[in-house]
Every structure is written in C-alpha cells, then in structure tokens.
Design a protein around this motif. Structure first.
Motif, short mmCIF file in Angstrom:
data_model
loop_
_atom_site.label_atom_id
_atom_site.label_comp_id
_atom_site.label_asym_id
_atom_site.label_seq_id
_atom_site.Cartn_x
_atom_site.Cartn_y
_atom_site.Cartn_z
N GLN A 1 0.82 -1.20 0.00
CA GLN A 1 0.00 0.00 0.00
C GLN A 1 0.86 1.26 0.00
O GLN A 1 0.54 2.25 -0.66
CB GLN A 1 -0.93 -0.01 1.22
N LEU A 2 1.97 1.22 0.74
CA LEU A 2 2.87 2.38 0.75
C LEU A 2 3.46 2.61 -0.64
O LEU A 2 3.54 3.74 -1.12
CB LEU A 2 3.98 2.18 1.77
N ALA A 3 3.88 1.53 -1.30
CA ALA A 3 4.44 1.66 -2.64
C ALA A 3 3.40 2.22 -3.60
O ALA A 3 3.71 3.04 -4.48
CB ALA A 3 4.95 0.31 -3.12
N ASP A 4 2.15 1.80 -3.43
CA ASP A 4 1.09 2.30 -4.31
C ASP A 4 0.86 3.79 -4.09
O ASP A 4 0.71 4.56 -5.05
CB ASP A 4 -0.20 1.52 -4.03
N GLU A 5 0.86 4.23 -2.82
CA GLU A 5 0.66 5.65 -2.54
C GLU A 5 1.82 6.49 -3.05
O GLU A 5 1.63 7.58 -3.59
CB GLU A 5 0.47 5.87 -1.03
#
Length: 500
Positions: A255-259
C-alpha cells in the motif's frame, strides 16, 4: 464475515475464519427491513469476501444502501472491494471509523482468546477473559447509531458475564437463536442500540441476561433461527449524516508503494514547504505605538523598551535562571602531591532577550540575547559577559552597549579547553590581587602581554600549526602571571614563572 460453501467452510475453521452459512444468512435477512425513507449505511468489520454485506445491502435495497467493509486477509479483501461501496484491507485495530455512523452492524468476529502480541491487547477494556469476540465488539459497537440494529454471530461459549452485561446495557429488543447450521456452535443475537441510560433495568433485562448466561454455559440450547420470521422485523434506520472518517492509519509495504507511486514521492510539496526556511524574517509592519507597548507590558510579553543615545531601540524581555559557578582549590599534601577540589555554587543569572526595533536598521526584527552567564569551559571569556567585566574592575555598561557587543562576531581566536590554576595563583586570586577573567580575555583574543617579540611570533605560528601558546602579564611592579594553553587546546593553566 463472508459467505462460503459449507463443504469448504471446515477448512477455514482452524484458521479463525468462521463464515456465515447460507441458511442463517437468509433467515437473518428476513428479520430486517429497510427504513421508509432516506439512505442507509451498513458495516461489516470482518467482511471476508464481502458476500454477507453484499446480500444485506441487496436485501435492504442496493440503490439506497452504502455498504462498508473491513477485512484483514489480502485475498479476501480483494474480493470484498468489488462488492462494497467503501472497503478497507487491514487490521480493524488500525482503522478509524466515524462513531454512530451506521444503521446496521453485521458483526461476525474472529473467535478465540486474545493473545498478548495482538494489536488490540493493550486497548482491551474489560476485566473478564480477554477474547477476540469481545475486543471486536468493543471496537465496533460505537459505530452503530442509536436506534440502529446489530447482528452479532459468536460461539455460544463466548457469552460470559462481561459480554452479556455489555449487551443488555447497550441494546434492547434482544433475541438469541442458534445458527441454522450448527458446525461452529454459533448463536445469532439481534438487538436495537439504545443510550445506556435508556437501557432496560427491569426484570425483563435481568431475565434476558440470565438467559444469555445459560446459553453461554450450555445449560440452555436456544431455538434455531426460524425459517419464517414470526416477529416484527427490525427496521434499519437511515444514516445520520456523511461517513466522515473511514480510513486506515497504517500501511503495509504494498500500500505504501502504491501511494508513493500515485504521489510521485512521499511529499510532492516538500520544496514549497521547507524552502521557506531560508527566508529572512519579515520586520514588523509598523512601529509599536504606546498602546501596543502598554498592552505588551500588561500581558508580561515584554519588560520594557530601551533607547540608546544613538537612536538604537530594543524591546526587551527579562528572565532569570539558576546556574552553577565553579571554584577550583588546590591543596598540597605532605607527600608533595596536589589535590584539586572543585566547588559548585548556585547563582541566579539574568537573561535579557532583545527585539531589534531600530528604524531602517539592517537587523530590524532580529532577536538578541544578553546574558551575564559566566564564560563557558571553566573560565573561557565570552564577549558581552557582564560578570567578567565586573571582576576585571570595570563599571557595568549600559544595556544598549552590551547588546551591541553581544551582536558582534566572537573575538576568540582559539579554544582554551579546561582552565586550571596553580595553588600560588589561586591564593593571589582569593586575595584579590589577580583577576583571572581579565587575563584570560586578553590571552584568548591574541593579546600575548609582555612576551618578547620572538615568543609573540611563535604564538602566531602556533595558531596556524597547533602548537603551545604562552602569554605573560605583568601585574604591578613585582608580580607576573603566565598563561599556557596546550597544543591540543585541551587545557589552559595560570601559573607563576617560578612554578614553570
């Protein structure tokens, strides 16, 4: 939680995944009816694949229902996202959901004891046995609006004194049934939330709690939830306002990589925010009037205004703090060795902060600090040190002159390190014949005193190459004091020539 076929449900039971069976789901839906008007909101905080919450929304009227779900398991959450309006993948303990925002809470939590390493272990509020069912109940019951309907599906043995007490305090019109498929010893409890002060205190409420306790102890086996609902259905009320908070407070790696990918960085505006630190502070818009000064004085924000004869104006604020003054004493023992004794004495140090308000001054708006703190490093003099001036026998300077000296660059040419003195010099200091601060001030600024020209040139070279420094100061007709700073600048010694 999510609806699953019975033939594979047992494969998930040992992993804490106890889905709602199809028969129980169909019968519970018969006990619910939609509000006559308005848009409803329903929540399943353990949504699994989202089948149960999707069926609930469809039963109440899909176009009038906002379905929300939370699921920890990533694969099941991916399926849930396609069936709900708003979904979160993650631990329920890491989510923020607006209180009293949903009209129907479908709660089929994970079953089992709460382990010490669980995220919600410390936040558990209760004195009874710590179980996951009770933790999830505590975490989600506040999201249900007053008048809202709860569907709670838990194993019968989870109904202890603590959980049953919560239920009768938070809900009215409570009914308990055995699940249609009794593979997991589940019971279905329905109720309508009320304010705690409105909860029933009658014999009926006591009887309901007693019944729930008997179910929990297996003294009584409740009836199976009926295939045709024989009672008045529970009306799911319309939502009260918007769902202002529905988000997760933590992110996993994906999720962090996506954000980061969406934002093209952790903070795209970092330059516009932190780039302002290099800007100089803006001076005041106008001169302080008498009214401004009176108000600031009354509020204690300032102590007064000082104006020098040359027109320099400072707005000052005074304060006092306690500091330590070190005094070094040397004692010669009978065997010829020397004992060093350091005595620390409390002293109160006034500190004045001045705001430069001189019109057209390049420093207008800047802050100055005027202090009488003794020089650092056990006697190293500092520019603007009023205490050092007094010890040297000079009269105290006016405030504006002290402020001007404090704003000038530091005149020290080297560090003196630890400052010590021999026993003979210490006796002269105690008798008032030698002022060490005045001598150190001259030494540290490169005033080598009465040394020959050869030694003076050696000192200048020592400042460049890091060698030892020597100063000699004649005091009166018969007294001379030397000051020697070591090559590594670790220590400075005051001594008499005959002691060298």
């Amino acid at each position: 939680m999510a609806l699953m076929f019975q033939r594979i449900a047992r494969n998930f039971a040992r992993n804490g995944y106890f889905p709602t069976d199809e028969a129980s789901l169909e019968r519970v839906l018969q006990a619910l009816r939609p509000a006559s008007t308005g848009r409803m909101r329903v929540l399943d905080p353990c949504a699994g694949e989202g089948a149960a919450i999707a069926e609930l929304a469809h039963h109440l009227g899909r176009e009038r229902v906002q379905a929300c779900g939370v699921e920890y398991h990533a694969e099941r959450a991916a399926s849930m996202h396609g069936l709900v309006d708003r979904g979160l993948q993650g631990d329920l303990m890491d989510t923020v959901i607006s209180p009293r925002s949903v009209g129907c809470l479908w709660l089929n939590p994970p079953y089992g004891d709460l382990l010490a390493d669980h995220a919600g272990y410390e936040s558990y509020q209760g004195k009874g046995r710590r179980r996951l069912e009770k933790l999830f109940y505590q975490r989600t019951v506040g999201t249900l609006q007053y008048g809202g309907v709860m569907v709670l599906i838990v194993p019968d043995y989870a109904l202890d004194k603590e959980l049953t007490g919560w239920l009768v305090n938070h809900f009215t019109e409570l009914r308990v049934f055995r699940a249609a498929v009794d593979d997991f010893q589940q019971v279905v409890i329905l109720g309508r939330r009320v304010r705690r002060r409105e909860a029933q205190r009658s014999q009926e409420a006591k009887a309901m709690r007693a019944q729930l306790l008997r179910v929990g102890s297996k003294e009584v086996i409740p009836e199976v939830i009926p295939a045709v609902w024989p009672f008045e259905p529970y009306a799911v009320p319309a939502a009260q306002g918007e769902l202002r908070h529905f988000y997760r407070v933590s992110l996993d790696a994906e999720q962090l990589a996506d954000e980061v990918g969406k934002l093209q960085g952790l903070w795209p505006e970092v330059g516009s925010v932190f780039g302002k630190t290099g800007l100089s502070p803006r001076p005041p818009v106008r001169r302080l009037s008498s009214w401004h000064l009176a108000l600031s004085l009354a509020a204690g924000a300032i102590s007064g205004v000082v104006t020098a004869p040359n027109g320099r104006c400072l707005v000052v604020k005074g304060n006092t703090h306690k500091d330590k003054v070190a005094k070094t004493e040397f004692t010669e023992r009978e065997d010829g060795s020397i004992t060093e004794t350091r005595v620390l004495t409390d002293r109160f140090v006034p500190v004045i902060r001045a705001w430069e308000m001189t019109p057209d001054s390049p420093r207008c708006g800047q802050l100055l600090t005027i202090t009488s703190t003794p020089a650092a490093n056990d006697g190293e003099p500092e520019e603007g040190d009023q205490t050092a001036e007094a010890e040297a026998g000079d009269a105290p300077e006016p405030l504006n002159r002290v402020a001007e000296r404090a704003a000038r660059p530091d005149p020290r040419r080297f560090d003196v390190g630890r400052v010590v003195m021999t026993r003979a010099v210490n006796e002269l200091v105690e008798r008032g014949e030698v002022s060490p601060m005045a001598l150190l001030r001259r030494h540290v600024t490169g005033d080598w005193g009465d040394v020959p020209d050869e030694d003076r040139q050696s000192n200048e070279q020592a400042l460049i190459h890091g060698d030892r420094l020597l100063s000699s100061y004649r005091i009166g007709e018969s007294l001379t004091v030397w000051i020697i700073t070591e090559a590594d600048r670790s220590a400075t010694t005051l001594l008499l020539p005959e002691e060298y």
